[in-house]
Design a protein around this motif. Structure first.
Motif, PDB file in Angstrom:
ATOM      1  N   ARG B 168       0.837  -1.212   0.000  1.00  0.00           N
ATOM      2  CA  ARG B 168       0.000   0.000   0.000  1.00  0.00           C
ATOM      3  C   ARG B 168       0.871   1.260   0.000  1.00  0.00           C
ATOM      4  N   GLN B 169       1.932   1.229   0.806  1.00  0.00           N
ATOM      5  CA  GLN B 169       2.813   2.403   0.862  1.00  0.00           C
ATOM      6  C   GLN B 169       3.435   2.696  -0.496  1.00  0.00           C
ATOM      7  N   LYS B 170       3.778   1.638  -1.245  1.00  0.00           N
ATOM      8  CA  LYS B 170       4.362   1.812  -2.581  1.00  0.00           C
ATOM      9  C   LYS B 170       3.421   2.624  -3.468  1.00  0.00           C
ATOM     10  N   ASP B 171       2.115   2.472  -3.219  1.00  0.00           N
ATOM     11  CA  ASP B 171       1.132   3.215  -4.012  1.00  0.00           C
ATOM     12  C   ASP B 171       0.665   4.477  -3.288  1.00  0.00           C
ATOM     13  N   GLY B 172       1.411   4.893  -2.276  1.00  0.00           N
ATOM     14  CA  GLY B 172       1.073   6.128  -1.571  1.00  0.00           C
ATOM     15  C   GLY B 172      -0.150   6.023  -0.687  1.00  0.00           C
ATOM     16  N   MET B 173      -0.513   4.804  -0.289  1.00  0.00           N
ATOM     17  CA  MET B 173      -1.710   4.636   0.544  1.00  0.00           C
ATOM     18  C   MET B 173      -1.341   4.397   2.006  1.00  0.00           C
ATOM     19  N   THR B 174      -2.268   4.657   2.889  1.00  0.00           N
ATOM     20  CA  THR B 174      -2.098   4.415   4.321  1.00  0.00           C
ATOM     21  C   THR B 174      -2.271   2.925   4.602  1.00  0.00           C
ATOM     22  N   PRO B 175      -1.476   2.330   5.509  1.00  0.00           N
ATOM     23  CA  PRO B 175      -1.673   0.914   5.862  1.00  0.00           C
ATOM     24  C   PRO B 175      -3.116   0.642   6.302  1.00  0.00           C
ATOM     25  N   ALA B 176      -3.555  -0.599   6.074  1.00  0.00           N
ATOM     26  CA  ALA B 176      -4.963  -0.947   6.266  1.00  0.00           C
ATOM     27  C   ALA B 176      -5.445  -0.680   7.685  1.00  0.00           C
ATOM     28  N   CYS B 177      -4.630  -1.014   8.705  1.00  0.00           N
ATOM     29  CA  CYS B 177      -5.083  -0.861  10.088  1.00  0.00           C
ATOM     30  C   CYS B 177      -5.297   0.612  10.444  1.00  0.00           C
ATOM     31  N   ALA B 178      -4.336   1.464  10.052  1.00  0.00           N
ATOM     32  CA  ALA B 178      -4.457   2.889  10.366  1.00  0.00           C
ATOM     33  C   ALA B 178      -5.641   3.495   9.630  1.00  0.00           C
ATOM     34  N   LYS B 179      -5.828   3.042   8.374  1.00  0.00           N
ATOM     35  CA  LYS B 179      -6.930   3.560   7.564  1.00  0.00           C
ATOM     36  C   LYS B 179      -8.275   3.242   8.216  1.00  0.00           C
ATOM     37  N   SER B 180      -8.368   2.030   8.793  1.00  0.00           N
ATOM     38  CA  SER B 180      -9.663   1.589   9.312  1.00  0.00           C
ATOM     39  C   SER B 180      -9.909   2.043  10.735  1.00  0.00           C
ATOM     40  N   CYS B 181      -8.885   2.525  11.435  1.00  0.00           N
ATOM     41  CA  CYS B 181      -9.056   2.886  12.852  1.00  0.00           C
ATOM     42  C   CYS B 181     -10.014   4.066  12.983  1.00  0.00           C
ATOM     43  N   PRO B 182     -11.161   3.880  13.674  1.00  0.00           N
ATOM     44  CA  PRO B 182     -12.175   4.936  13.708  1.00  0.00           C
ATOM     45  C   PRO B 182     -11.840   6.063  14.678  1.00  0.00           C
ATOM     46  N   THR B 183     -10.878   5.863  15.604  1.00  0.00           N
ATOM     47  CA  THR B 183     -10.612   6.901  16.610  1.00  0.00           C
ATOM     48  C   THR B 183      -9.233   7.522  16.434  1.00  0.00           C
ATOM     49  N   GLU B 184      -8.536   7.155  15.366  1.00  0.00           N
ATOM     50  CA  GLU B 184      -7.149   7.590  15.148  1.00  0.00           C
ATOM     51  C   GLU B 184      -6.241   7.190  16.309  1.00  0.00           C
ATOM     52  N   SER B 185      -6.553   6.050  16.913  1.00  0.00           N
ATOM     53  CA  SER B 185      -5.635   5.496  17.903  1.00  0.00           C
ATOM     54  C   SER B 185      -4.368   5.021  17.183  1.00  0.00           C
ATOM     55  N   ILE B 186      -4.543   4.456  15.980  1.00  0.00           N
ATOM     56  CA  ILE B 186      -3.404   4.067  15.148  1.00  0.00           C
ATOM     57  C   ILE B 186      -3.156   5.186  14.149  1.00  0.00           C
ATOM     58  N   GLN B 187      -2.000   5.827  14.277  1.00  0.00           N
ATOM     59  CA  GLN B 187      -1.672   6.902  13.349  1.00  0.00           C
ATOM     60  C   GLN B 187      -0.465   6.507  12.525  1.00  0.00           C
ATOM     61  N   PHE B 188      -0.557   6.740  11.221  1.00  0.00           N
ATOM     62  CA  PHE B 188       0.533   6.406  10.309  1.00  0.00           C
ATOM     63  C   PHE B 188       1.085   7.694   9.708  1.00  0.00           C
ATOM     64  N   GLY B 189       2.389   7.731   9.480  1.00  0.00           N
ATOM     65  CA  GLY B 189       2.962   8.909   8.843  1.00  0.00           C
ATOM     66  C   GLY B 189       4.469   8.908   8.923  1.00  0.00           C
ATOM     67  N   PRO B 190       5.108  10.004   8.458  1.00  0.00           N
ATOM     68  CA  PRO B 190       6.556  10.131   8.608  1.00  0.00           C
ATOM     69  C   PRO B 190       6.923  10.066  10.080  1.00  0.00           C
ATOM     70  N   ILE B 191       7.950   9.294  10.398  1.00  0.00           N
ATOM     71  CA  ILE B 191       8.223   8.967  11.802  1.00  0.00           C
ATOM     72  C   ILE B 191       8.540  10.210  12.620  1.00  0.00           C
ATOM     73  N   GLU B 192       9.237  11.192  12.025  1.00  0.00           N
ATOM     74  CA  GLU B 192       9.576  12.403  12.779  1.00  0.00           C
ATOM     75  C   GLU B 192       8.312  13.184  13.163  1.00  0.00           C
ATOM     76  N   VAL B 193       7.385  13.250  12.230  1.00  0.00           N
ATOM     77  CA  VAL B 193       6.117  13.939  12.505  1.00  0.00           C
ATOM     78  C   VAL B 193       5.381  13.233  13.645  1.00  0.00           C
ATOM     79  N   LEU B 194       5.367  11.878  13.581  1.00  0.00           N
ATOM     80  CA  LEU B 194       4.651  11.103  14.600  1.00  0.00           C
ATOM     81  C   LEU B 194       5.268  11.303  15.977  1.00  0.00           C
TER      82      LEU B 194
END
Lengths: 345, 280
Positions: B168-194
């Motif tokens: 998914r990342q190769k196609d610029g998409m968010t990983p499936a778990c982070a995408k589906s998380c309804p409360t943004e408990s799982i956040q995906f992004g550049p590690i420094e930003v996180l």
């Protein structure tokens, strides 16, 4: 509980047994282990046993060849044969242990000093050539063959094969293997003791060997047994509570009775009670050494399973100390450091 | 095919292709204070990565019927229920702690260091990845991982774990778990930003009086590196079945080799003396 669908993981099988309503009262997370059980079993125990005899016999033969001024021809020949015979089962045992045996050669697609298993695969390759050459030329009685040069060339590989099994196990997260600095020493000295035991048996059976050969190899066998006993004490002492799966667990009987009494105690008794043991006593003490080493390696490999599945041991293995403060409530250090401290040395 | 073309094709096998260009390092920040235990991440992960079921069973002690990460379970929601069983004990008010566990994608990963085939790599996003066409199932990574993440699948004989949705990342998409998380408990992004966002979140929580909030793995600790999939926790790590201070196995490898080699060489030298001296 028997799951209705196929179980694809050892992990699932391991924890399903532990999840009971009563586990709600257990310490940690419902009494579940943090670590995964090692997938290494009898193949690896037998491999460590066999490659130890092979590399130990190789080292002893080369030493006898270099320092013996031609006195130990029969012993050297026997040792070369033993070394080859013990090396032959090693590759099949290692390959059988893989999840994908047909990909065994992937071990040799890179050279990786960080990985003892990768280095071990290279050392096995490196040792197999001189072991085979020396045994075959010994069999064909080729006088012109430069045995000493070839024997010396294989020594680094033989030393590595002798020294690395314990280091391989220690370079993991399994407490019973990793929370000590002496597992490599223990398995290495045990390998040397088995090689000396095997050579003592061969010397007792070989009609061409003389009294002096038997006496010298018996002396070496005693010394290696003492070294093994010292390494065993150092291991148990340095591992402390982490050694519990070996000293108190399912493998305690095998470890104590096998490795300690049969492997070290009884051979020592044979030596102490008789100054110059006869042929029967030599063979008996050699066989006891071999059995003891097999018990030691079998119990050490299998104790890893119990160590990984014991949540209390998991916590002990990852407890915080001054060097490794870990991550806990109130320990936000904010160093901004992402990579670990430099490796020592 | 001409002989030349055949030779070139044979040589091609030995050429290593250029690795993909380095990208911005990515990771997960799992904020357990936002987790509601819906297990959408588990389902999304199984669905996207086409992972089979593990054989359903009731644990009977919590809502956690997944129990642990495995070769076919790459997200696992832990349920911690802190209600005094016999009317006392805990210093805090009765509470639920829920955490979606995942591969930690360590900056310096013990599994990667152990792997003898070079199957385990850091990919261009700085994630730890098992190359399935290389893995031969030696299971060294299984015992190397201090978090018990890796496991070998009994069907295909290879090690598997979270890929951080490399495809998914190769196609610029968010990983499936982070995408589906309804409360943004799982956040995906550049590690420094996180990491920056996580620090602010801890400060915010401390400001609200939630002083037990802390970051697990946002920075290196002693011999262990930072984790590219790190967590905001509210209690001791072992409450969530995480190691308090994981060790880096390779840290003691050199001294282990030294003492082991010393014993081997020492015994060889002693035996050489014995052979030279004979039975005198």
């Amino acid at each position: 509980m028997t799951p209705a669908t196929p179980v694809f993981n050892q992990a699932t099988k391991d924890v399903v047994k532990r999840v009971t309503p009563e586990a709600v009262r257990e310490e940690g997370y419902y009494g579940l282990p943090m670590l995964k059980r090692p997938l290494w079993g009898w193949e690896i125990a037998l491999y460590f046993f066999s490659e130890g005899i092979s590399s130990g016999a190789y080292i002893l033969a080369t030493m006898a060849d270099l320092c013996g001024s031609g006195r130990y021809a029969s012993l050297i020949r026997d040792a070369r044969y033993i070394s080859l015979a013990a090396l032959l089962p090693c590759p099949p045992l290692l390959i059988a242990d893989l999840g994908r045996p047909e990909r065994f050669h992937h071990m040799l697609r890179i050279f990786k000093p960080h990985s003892p298993m990768n280095m071990g695969a290279w050392a096995l390759m490196g040792l197999s050539a001189p072991v085979t050459l020396l045994a075959l030329t010994e069999f064909a009685s080729l006088r012109w063959f430069p045995r000493r040069v070839v024997g010396l060339a294989g020594m680094p590989f033989a030393f590595f094969m002798l020294a690395y099994p314990g280091v391989l196990l220690a370079t993991t997260s399994i407490p019973v293997w990793a929370r000590t600095r002496f597992l490599g020493t223990l398995l290495g000295t045990s390998s040397m003791a088995t090689a000396a035991g095997a050579l003592a048996i061969a010397a007792a059976l070989d009609p061409k060997s003389d009294e002096e050969t038997r006496e010298v190899i018996h002396r070496i066998e005693n010394i290696t047994n003492i070294a093994e006993a010292a390494a065993l004490s150092a291991y148990v002492y340095s591992a402390g509570p982490a050694a519990r799966p070996l000293t108190k667990g399912r493998y305690a009987t095998m470890f104590r009775l096998g490795a300690l009494v049969v492997g070290i105690g009884l051979p020592a008794l044979v030596t102490v009670t008789r100054r110059k043991p006869g042929r029967g006593a030599t063979i008996a003490s050699g066989l006891l050494s071999l059995a003891g080493a097999l018990a030691l390696k079998w119990s050490v490999v299998h104790a890893g399973h119990d160590s990984a599945l014991d949540p209390e041991m998991n916590r002990y293995g990852a407890r915080a100390d001054s060097d490794n403060p870990g991550w806990r409530p109130g320990t936000s250090v904010r160093t901004g450091v992402m990579r670990a401290r430099q490796l020592p040395g | 095919m001409s002989t030349d073309a055949f030779t070139m094709e044979m040589l091609d096998v030995w050429k290593r292709p250029e690795p993909p260009a380095q990208q911005v390092e990515t990771g997960f920040f799992t904020d357990t204070t936002l987790c509601i235990g819906c297990k959408a991440c588990e389902v999304a992960c199984k669905q996207w990565n086409q992972l089979p079921g593990d054989g359903f069973h009731w644990t009977g002690n919590s809502y956690d019927n997944t129990v642990s990460l495995s070769a076919t379970t790459w997200r696992h929601v832990a349920f911690v229920e802190q209600f005094p069983l016999d009317g006392g004990g805990n210093s805090h008010a009765p509470r639920w702690l829920m955490m979606s566990d995942v591969c930690k994608h360590c900056v310096q990963a013990p599994c990667q260091e152990a792997c003898p085939t070079g199957s385990l790599i850091y990919n261009e996003f700085g994630n730890v990845y098992v190359q399935q066409d290389i893995c031969n199932g030696c299971a060294y990574c299984v015992v190397a991982c201090p978090f018990g993440v890796l496991d070998r699948n009994r069907e295909d004989g290879k090690a598997h774990k979270c890929t951080l949705c490399y495809d998914r990342q190769k196609d610029g998409m968010t990983p499936a778990c982070a995408k589906s998380c309804p409360t943004e408990s799982i956040q995906f992004g550049p590690i420094e930003v996180l990491r920056e966002r996580a620090r602010k979140r801890v400060e915010e929580l401390h400001g609200r009086g939630e002083t037990d909030a802390y970051l697990y793995g946002a920075e290196a600790s002693g011999e262990y590196s930072a984790l590219n999939a790190f967590f905001l926790l509210k209690d001791r790590p072992d409450v969530y079945n995480l190691p308090e201070a994981p060790r880096r196995p390779v840290a003691r490898m050199r001294s282990n080799y030294l003492s082991s080699f010393a014993a081997a060489v020492g015994l060889a030298v002693i035996s050489a003396f014995c052979f030279a001296k004979g039975d005198k």
